[in-house]
Structures are given as structure tokens and as C-alpha cells.
Enzyme design. Structure first.
Site, short mmCIF file in Angstrom:
data_model
loop_
_atom_site.label_atom_id
_atom_site.label_comp_id
_atom_site.label_asym_id
_atom_site.label_seq_id
_atom_site.Cartn_x
_atom_site.Cartn_y
_atom_site.Cartn_z
N HIS A 72 0.85 -1.20 0.00
CA HIS A 72 0.00 0.00 0.00
C HIS A 72 0.88 1.25 0.00
CE1 HIS A 72 -4.08 -1.71 1.60
NE2 HIS A 72 -3.56 -2.45 0.63
N TYR A 205 -9.18 5.52 7.37
CA TYR A 205 -9.27 5.94 8.77
C TYR A 205 -10.36 7.01 8.85
CZ TYR A 205 -4.83 3.63 9.95
OH TYR A 205 -3.84 2.70 10.17
N PRO A 297 -3.59 0.96 18.74
CA PRO A 297 -3.31 0.43 17.39
C PRO A 297 -3.57 1.42 16.25
CG PRO A 297 -5.23 -0.62 18.35
CD PRO A 297 -4.65 0.22 19.40
N LYS A 301 1.53 0.42 14.97
CA LYS A 301 2.94 0.37 15.40
C LYS A 301 3.28 -0.83 16.27
CE LYS A 301 4.08 4.02 13.29
NZ LYS A 301 4.51 3.61 11.96
N TYR A 389 3.85 7.17 9.63
CA TYR A 389 3.06 5.96 9.40
C TYR A 389 3.91 4.87 8.76
CZ TYR A 389 -1.06 3.11 8.44
OH TYR A 389 -1.98 2.09 8.43
#
Ligand code: FAS
Ligand code: PHB
Length: 398
Positions: A72, A205, A297, A301, A389
Site C-alpha cells: 500500500h 481511517y 493500534p 505500530k 506511518y
């Protein structure tokens, strides 16, 4: 039994450490309290950073990950009913993440260990750790034998505490030698796994006035979704239909129309906390992974931090045995904690941005929407999200 390294805990951290030590010719045993199937049945992380991918390759177990994992280059942030893509690949100069479930990571590591004929002691009970303040540490455990419970003892040079947040190793460290930092969030994540095609080719998200939602995936035919729920909720309060209905209410019209629902094959509620132990070394016992730290979460990580701890610990132990130096062992804790606190900060920040905090009132939602609006229109803001990220470089700040 005598080994060089006794690894307590057979989750991803324990098995990755075992595999890296094996590749370096270091003799290690894994002591796990559950069964193999129980460990594999826990549905957890889904996103791997490049550091974790590289470590799987270094451990010689990356084949299936590369064949089945989904690369991704970005993810969507949804707020005020609209989606905006964070183009991680462009913003970080070509970096990506890989969607490949923790279950599969652990399975690949377990299979490699079994194929190499290495010892993992499953269903070990009453595991205790001893004399790690000397150069002759020991691990004791009980296991059902032909004549009932049998007590076993393992002599070793080092103990690796890879036994997760509820493990015995951190709990055995002297209270006077340990500092614990903790923040507990006033909500949990209700997660569902379903054999349905993902709603989008990348993750979504969502910040919604009804609460956070995350659309993730495990493959082109298996999806993973999460909803922010009150800590008082129980998983049995949530039928599949109630889950799908609430998820729809937190999505944008396009995703709502594309959502394919189906029966849950796993459903659970995970609490959210930030937690760090300092230090991570106690004489000849080292903590790695969730045994030492927990992140909410949101930033994906948890598993990736466990992998970096294991990278530093395996390098330190290999240096000890091959180069006869304790330098890596001596700076293990400091090296891990520098990276851990950066990931803790990002995970805490991202959780604060995306979740609903009723105590912050209506204006709190407006502040979040304003920050999201700034981030998606600012090259610097979007780059900050992207570089955290995908995972900061190992030499960041050095
Ligand atoms: P683990 O907890 O995975 O493994 C520890 C092992 O030690 C377990 O197998 C346990 O049975 C064993 N053990 C415990 N006590 C023992 C004892 N006394 N003796 C012997 N063995 C013992 N991270 C993400 O990035 N995304 C997510 O969505 C996500 N969801 C999560 C949901 C839940 C409910 C939890 C608890 C964690 C989640 N995480 C997530 C974080 C998770 O992926 C961890 O970071 C990851 O499992 C860390 O791996 P380990 O350090 O190996 O710890
Ligand atoms: C998951 O797929 O389980 C997942 C993905 C991203 C996160 C958390 C969990 O931030």
C-alpha cells in the site's frame, strides 16, 4: 536443559528472535504458555513497516509475505463525509507499507522453526524466571507429563522476555529498578474479521462525530473493520448486523454504497493504552515487544515496534557471542526506547485526532476537523503523517 538464550513467549517477537538467533547459530528455546493454534487464533496487527518486512527476509521467512502481502502506497483520511488520500509513497520518497496479518507473520515464523527442528515448548504453565541478576539465569516451568505435572528448569546465558503485556518477565523485574508510564484511553476497538472483499483498495481511517472507524483488510477477499466503542460495551452486545449498520453510519456515501457485509469469522473488543517500561534490560533479562510497551493500534505500530526491539536484541546477542563484546547489550534499552517513544507519540497523537472524546464537547470535534483540514492541504503536514506511518528511519535523529 541448557541453552544460550531462553525466550519466554511464542508470539511474533519471540518467534522472530528465535529465527534470527538460529540463523546466527545461537541456540535458543521458546517457552509459550498457550498452544500453537491459540497463538495463531488471536487476530491482531495488519500493517508491516519496511523494517519489519526486511527482518522477515533476514529471518528467511519472507517468501509468502511477498507473494500474498498487499503493498500500500497510501491510505484515506475520512472526515466531514469526505475522503482524502495521504500519498505516502510520494511524500516519503518511495516508501510503502505492506498489509499482511500478524497471524500470517507468526505462522511463517512457527513453520520455519518447526522445519528447522527447533524446540518450542507449548502449554508451559507456571513459568518463572530466576537469577537474571547473575550470569547463570534460569527459567522454570511446569508441563503435563505421563505422571502428571512435571517441573522443568532451563539454564541459560540470557532470558528474552517476549511474553507480552500480561507476561511474567516484566512482572519479575525488581520494582525499584523499573519505571512504568501509562495512559488508558476511555474507549476500545470493536474489531470484526469477515470473508468479504475490502470496501476500498487501501485503508480508510474515519473521524466521525459518532466515533472512529477503520476499514482494513487481510487480502482481496478478507476484510478487517474496527469501530470505536465505549469501554462498557461487551462483544456480545454487538450483533453482526448492528456492527455493519454502525459502520455504514460512520462512512462516506461512496464507501457505504460499496460496503459488502457478511458473517463475522472473528469479533472482539481490544482496550487501548499507551504504556512504556524503562529500562528494558535487567541484568541478563531483556524485555522486547508488548512485554515492554503498548501503543493504541491507531498508528499500526505495535507489531512493528516488537520487530525493531528484536532486531536490536538479536544484533546485541550475536555481537556478544561472535565479537565477544557487550556494547550492544549495554545500549539495547536506550536504542529501543528512543524509537519506542517516537512511535508512542505518533500513536497517541493519531488516536487523539481520530477518536471521539465526548468530554471535549462539540468544539473538540471542530478542532479535530480543522486539524485534519490543515493536514490534507499542507505538504508539510501530510508528509509528517506519512513519514511516521511508514516508520521513521532506524537512524532518525542520529
Ligand atoms: P504477544 O502478546 O503477541 O505475544 C506474547 C506471547 O507470550 C503470547 O503468545 C502469550 O501467550 C505468551 N505468554 C504470556 N505470558 C506468558 C508466560 N508467563 N509464559 C509463557 N508465555 C507467555 N497491533 C497493531 O499494530 N494493530 C492492531 O490492530 C493490533 N491489535 C491488537 C489487539 C489486541 C487484543 C492486542 C493485545 C494487541 C494488538 N496489537 C495490534 C498489538 C499486537 O499486534 C502486538 O504489538 C504484538 O502482538 C506484539 O507481539 P509480542 O510482543 O510477541 O506479544
Ligand atoms: C489491522 O488491519 O488490523 C490494522 C490496520 C491498521 C491499524 C490497526 C489495525 O492502524
Amino acid at each position: 536443559m541448557r541453552v544460550q538464550v531462553a525466550i519466554v513467549g511464542g508470539g511474533p517477537a519471540g518467534h522472530l528472535l528465535g529465527q534470527l538467533l538460529y540463523k546466527a547459530g545461537i541456540d535458543a528455546v521458546i517457552i509459550e504458555r498457550q498452544t500453537r493454534d491459540y497463538v495463531l487464533g488471536r487476530i491482531r496487527a495488519g500493517v508491516l513497516e519496511q523494517v519489519c518486512i526486511d527482518l522477515m527476509d533476514e529471518a528467511g521467512v519472507g517468501q509468502r509475505m511477498h507473494a500474498e502481502g498487499l503493498v500500500h502506497g497510501g491510505f484515506d483520511m475520512l472526515f466531514k463525509g469526505e475522503r482524502h488520500r495521504i500519498d505516502m509513497n510520494r511524500l516519503t520518497g518511495g516508501k510503502n507499507v505492506m498489509v499482511y496479518g500478524q497471524t500470517e507473520v507468526t505462522r511463517d515464523l512457527m513453520d520455519a522453526r518447526q522445519a528447522a527442528g527447533l524446540t518450542t515448548i507449548y502449554e508451559a504453565s507456571n513459568v518463572t524466571v530466576h537469577d537474571f541478576d547473575t550470569d547463570k539465569p534460569r527459567v522454570r516451568y511446569e508441563k503435563d507429563g505421563p505422571n502428571g505435572k512435571e517441573v522443568h528448569e532451563i539454564e541459560c546465558d540470557f532470558i528474552a522476555g517476549c511474553d507480552g503485556f500480561h507476561g511474567v518477565c516484566r512482572a519479575s523485574a525488581p520494582r525499584s529498578a523499573i519505571r512504568e508510564y501509562e495512559k488508558i484511553y476511555p474507549f476500545g476497538w470493536l474489531g470484526i474479521l469477515s470473508d468479504t472483499p475490502p470496501v476500498h483498495h487501501e485503508l480508510i481511517y474515519a473521524n466521525s462525530p459518532r466515533g472512529f472507524a477503520l476499514c482494513s483488510q487481510r487480502s482481496h477477499t478478507r476484510s478487517r473493520y474496527y469501530l470505536q466503542v465505549p469501554l462498557t460495551d461487551k462483544v456480545e452486545d454487538w450483533s453482526d448486523e448492528a456492527f455493519w449498520q454502525e459502520l455504514r453510519l460512520r462512512l462516506d456515501p461512496e464507501a457505504r454504497a460499496k460496503l459488502v457485509t457478511g458473517p463475522s469469522i472473528e469479533k472482539s473488543i481490544a482496550p487501548l493504552r499507551s504504556f512504556v517500561t524503562e529500562p528494558m534490560r535487567f541484568g541478563r533479562m531483556f524485555l522486547a515487544g508488548d512485554a515492554a510497551h503498548i501503543v493504541p493500534p491507531t498508528g499500526a505500530k505495535g507489531l512493528n515496534l516488537a520487530a525493531t526491539d528484536v532486531k536490536y536484541l538479536s544484533n546485541a546477542l550475536i555481537e556478544f557471542y561472535q565479537d565477544k563484546t557487550e556494547a550492544g547489550i549495554d545500549n539495547y534499552s536506550e536504542r529501543c526506547l528512543r524509537r519506542i517513544w517516537r512511535a508512542e507519540r505518533f500513536s497517541w497523537w493519531f488516536t487523539g485526532l481520530m477518536h471521539r472524546f465526548p468530554e471535549n464537547g462539540e468544539i473538540g470535534q471542530k478542532f479535530q476537523e480543522a486539524e485534519l483540514d490543515y493536514l490534507i492541504h499542507s505538504e508539510a503536514g501530510a508528509r509528517s503523517v506519512a513519514e511516521n506511518y511508514v516508520g521513521l528511519p532506524l537512524d532518525f535523529g542520529e
